[in-house]
Design an enzyme around this catalytic site. Structure first.
Site, PDB file in Angstrom:
ATOM      1  N   GLU A  40      21.911 -21.875 -18.887  1.00  0.00           N
ATOM      2  CA  GLU A  40      21.039 -21.035 -18.052  1.00  0.00           C
ATOM      3  C   GLU A  40      21.828 -19.862 -17.462  1.00  0.00           C
ATOM      4  O   GLU A  40      21.334 -18.738 -17.385  1.00  0.00           O
ATOM      5  CB  GLU A  40      20.419 -21.865 -16.924  1.00  0.00           C
ATOM      6  CG  GLU A  40      19.330 -22.815 -17.414  1.00  0.00           C
ATOM      7  CD  GLU A  40      18.876 -23.806 -16.351  1.00  0.00           C
ATOM      8  OE1 GLU A  40      17.708 -24.207 -16.389  1.00  0.00           O
ATOM      9  OE2 GLU A  40      19.704 -24.211 -15.489  1.00  0.00           O
TER      10      GLU A  40
ATOM     11  N   ASP B 166       0.844  -1.188   0.000  1.00  0.00           N
ATOM     12  CA  ASP B 166       0.000   0.000   0.000  1.00  0.00           C
ATOM     13  C   ASP B 166       0.880   1.238   0.000  1.00  0.00           C
ATOM     14  O   ASP B 166       2.085   1.172   0.257  1.00  0.00           O
ATOM     15  CB  ASP B 166      -0.938  -0.014   1.209  1.00  0.00           C
ATOM     16  CG  ASP B 166      -0.194  -0.157   2.531  1.00  0.00           C
ATOM     17  OD1 ASP B 166       0.528   0.787   2.902  1.00  0.00           O
ATOM     18  OD2 ASP B 166      -0.323  -1.207   3.202  1.00  0.00           O
TER      19      ASP B 166
END
Ligand code: GLA
Length: 730
Positions: A614, A534
């Site tokens: 990777e 928030d």
């Protein structure tokens, strides 16, 4: 810009594209006259019509005039018990037991710039970029003054609201409700958008029309919650990304909240947003004041895209306080999904070494490094390093990390305690609990009573010892349960209705102290992922771990919903291993990278277990992220499709402020044997510029890209992704 018409007592707040207006009328009632597209030089009060309507009372001073009723007219800050039967913004209990509030205009003052209220989060601005208007209302019988604070951030179409209640009488009063925002509309033909769901799937948008009665979302969990976000939008029924009137309302608060929209009998509507009235009751002694948390509104006459861009820009510039301001934050690696509680110093150093070789600059040691914390049932509260796992202590580990050329960060959960801990055994009374009741556990832990200064001070001393004892430049502040058994030994029976709010103020207080004493430490908020995502937390923690769900495809949805209000730079997002720990899904590494780099980027996997291929891909991603850092963090963000509606692909785009660069991100859905040919229409470009697609000889005009579109290639395999970098030619 604030325009004052002193004679007619009209207050007009202009932003770049919008106008907000109020007027004190003949009875000193502060009416809300208008909010919408910019209109200069007008008294818009003629829009307010009133007539004799049954069962709509008339204030005493209106005498025999039955045409005037508070119940019909748009109020700037709604009252209760004196004739407006719609949702109140404020409710008081006086010594005589009355619950009526009647507010009348008293005056106003202007302030330079914009400051957050003391002890609360808020947007800030200097006199060059913000203005503040304070309107004073008074309930003469109750001897209560209410200040309505408006902060105007003109360039961002953003208006902040805050409310301060002052007891000017000689008796104590009880404040039972004090909303931060009241917004009345002379219409109810609108949709309400809210952002909801649950742990591991936060902020999913939900949209529906207003209907008679009250639609509301909120939280009574003591945190803003995974279930509903304190951000809502009201908009035209046909509003979309590019068109239609939308009103965003964001509450900068991290505890119980409510956002409620009521449609009234005369087809008007009212949004009231603020601290949830459940178990809220604040006693004000004579001359004491209470300040409600801030709310921030953005009105966009041009759809959600413009509204989000304005929120993003304003949050970045006027809400965040980022120690990396103006500098790149390092890419991080976090050991949680790589090792959980099962690690020692060597294992951590191995992960860090691998990470350093790939260009990653920050190593974060997650949960499990302290006390007897070998699983999630013990150790919380004992912030002393576990010397079995880390024999050289934090200092030694931090040094090892530093020698690898990396910064070092740690995880803490300051608000919590396990019963199996020294802290709990020494201070069982420090947890939130109701006398005579055994408190509920959440994740096997109890909640420390952060409304109490002594409890906070103790925890702060522990944190200081940790942060000062080693070279630490990042802190993940976690919080892993909802509040129950909310009662504090620090307050009298009459004041127990203050505990929820005092708890939040306590969290803010400790965060502010940390920021002050360790300004170089980047604090990342976390609450089981995104349970406290928030605007309040963002003032203290400029990034927040967005969700415990690290699956790239789920993240598309979570990050899409989050993007309506919060900028990408605040969204903690990591690449994790496959099959994904939460749902077992396998996605290509490239897709995980593209999804995560649209946030505060990092990795959360055992890099030592990656193949050479990777690792090369990760090295490429990190490099790419650094190259496009400014675009990703400070560019204007455009949602090009919705992951809730489009199954073929999800796309979004960042455009640099000068419109000369853009990054287009596309993640495809499940493989389609005979895929349709798709063109993707871009946004936010300069129609007159020619853009070159990076790595090709293809040029397209901005106009063509935005109106005709960009041809997406056909792809093979599930969940593939691509990133297209466009740069203006010449
Ligand atoms: C929460 C966080 C995770 C991790 C764990 C550690 O669930 O959201 O990222 O830090 O706690 O216990």
């Amino acid at each position: 810009m604030i325009v004052l018409d002193r004679e007619n007592r009209i207050f007009t707040l202009h932003t770049l594209n919008t106008t907000y207006q109020m007027k004190a009328d003949q009875y000193n009632v502060l009416l809300h006259t208008y909010y919408g597209s910019r209109i200069d030089g007008c008294d818009l009060s003629a829009l307010i019509q009133c007539g004799d309507r049954s069962f709509t009372p008339n204030p005493n001073e209106a005498g025999s005039n039955r045409n005037y009723s508070l119940d019909v007219m748009p109020q700037e800050y709604s009252t209760c018990g004196v004739g407006d039967f719609r949702s109140p913004s404020v409710e008081l209990e006086l010594k005589n037991g009355s619950h009526t509030v009647d507010l009348r205009y008293k005056g106003f003052r202007l302030e330079k710039g914009k400051c957050p209220s003391e002890g609360l989060p808020g947007f800030y601005g200097t006199e060059d970029d913000a203005e503040t208007l304070v309107i004073l209302l008074k309930d003469a019988a109750a001897q209560v003054e209410i200040e309505l604070h408006y902060g105007i951030f003109e360039n961002y179409d953003l208006i902040t609201r805050a409310v301060r209640v002052v007891n000017q009488g000689t008796d104590e009063i009880r404040l039972c409700q004090c909303a931060s925002l009241c917004l009345d509309f002379l219409r109810d033909d609108m949709d309400l958008l809210t952002f909801n769901a649950r742990h591991l799937m936060e902020r999913c948008p939900d949209r529906g029309p207003l209907r008679p009665g009250i639609l509301s979302v909120g939280s009574v969990r003591g945190i803003s919650s995974h279930q509903h976000n304190p951000f809502v939008i009201l908009c035209d029924h046909d509003a979309d990304e590019d068109k239609g009137m939308c009103y965003g309302a964001m509450l900068l608060y991290s505890g119980n909240f409510e956002a409620a929209v009521e449609c009234s009998q005369f087809e008007n509507s009212r949004l009231v947003m603020g601290i949830h009235p459940y178990h809220f009751c604040w006693t004000l002694e004579p001359r004491q004041a209470f300040t409600a948390p801030e709310a921030a509104m953005v009105c966009s006459p041009d759809g959600f895209g413009q509204m989000s861009c304005q929120y993003h820009r304003a949050v970045r510039k006027h809400l965040l306080r980022d120690p990396y301001h103006g500098r790149q934050k390092p890419v991080l690696v976090n050991n949680w999904e790589a090792a959980y509680f099962d690690f020692n110093a060597d294992r951590l150093i191995d992960i860090a070494r691998e990470a350093a070789a790939l260009g990653i600059g920050l190593f974060v040691m997650d949960d499990g490094w302290f006390g007897t914390r070998n699983d999630d049932n013990s150790g919380l509260g004992d912030w002393q390093v576990n010397m079995e796992k880390l024999p050289g202590g934090l200092e030694d580990l931090a040094l090892h990390i530093k020698n690898l050329g990396m910064k070092f960060g740690i995880w803490m959960e300051p608000e919590m305690v396990n019963e199996n801990s020294h802290l709990y055994r020494a201070h069982p009374d420090w947890v939130l609990h109701v006398p005579g009741r055994a408190p509920s556990r959440g994740r096997g832990q109890l909640v420390l009573d952060f409304s109490r200064r002594d409890v906070r001070d103790y925890i702060y001393e522990q944190m200081k010892a940790i942060l000062s004892g080693a070279d630490i430049s990042y802190l993940k502040w976690d919080m892993n349960r909802s509040l129950t058994d909310v009662w504090s030994a620090g307050l009298s029976a009459q004041r127990q209705g203050e505990v929820y709010h005092r708890y939040v103020l306590g969290v803010y207080d400790l965060l502010e102290r940390l920021r002050h004493d360790y300004p170089h430490v980047l604090i990342e908020g976390c609450c089981g992922g995104g349970g406290r995502f928030d605007g309040g937390m963002l003032y203290y923690t400029p990034q927040i771990w967005c969700s415990d769900d690290t699956d790239a495809i789920d993240r598309l949805r979570i990050q899409y919903g989050t993007s309506f209000c919060y900028p990408a730079c605040t969204v903690g997002a990591h690449v994790s291993a496959v099959p994904n720990e939460q749902n077992g899904r396998v996605t290509p590494l490239n897709t995980r990278g593209i999804t995560a780099m649209n946030g505060a980027f990092g990795y959360e996997m055992d890099l030592g277990r990656c193949t050479m291929e990777e690792k090369n891909e990760i090295r490429r991603q990190v490099k790419n992220y650094k190259i496009h850092y400014d675009l990703l963090h400070y560019g204007d963000y455009y949602r090009l499709s919705s992951p809730y509606q489009d199954t073929a692909y999800t796309a979004w785009e960042q455009v640099s402020p000068d419109q000369r660069e853009a990054l287009v991100n596309v993640v495809f859905g499940c493989a389609d044997t005979v895929p349709l040919f798709c063109t993707l229409r871009l946004k936010g470009l300069d129609p007159a510029l020619q853009y070159q697609v990076d790595g090709t000889d293809s040029f397209y005009s901005g106009k063509a890209l935005m109106n005709a579109g960009y041809p997406l290639p056909s792809v093979q395999g599930d969940y593939t992704a691509l990133q297209i970098y466009l740069r203006a030619a010449g």
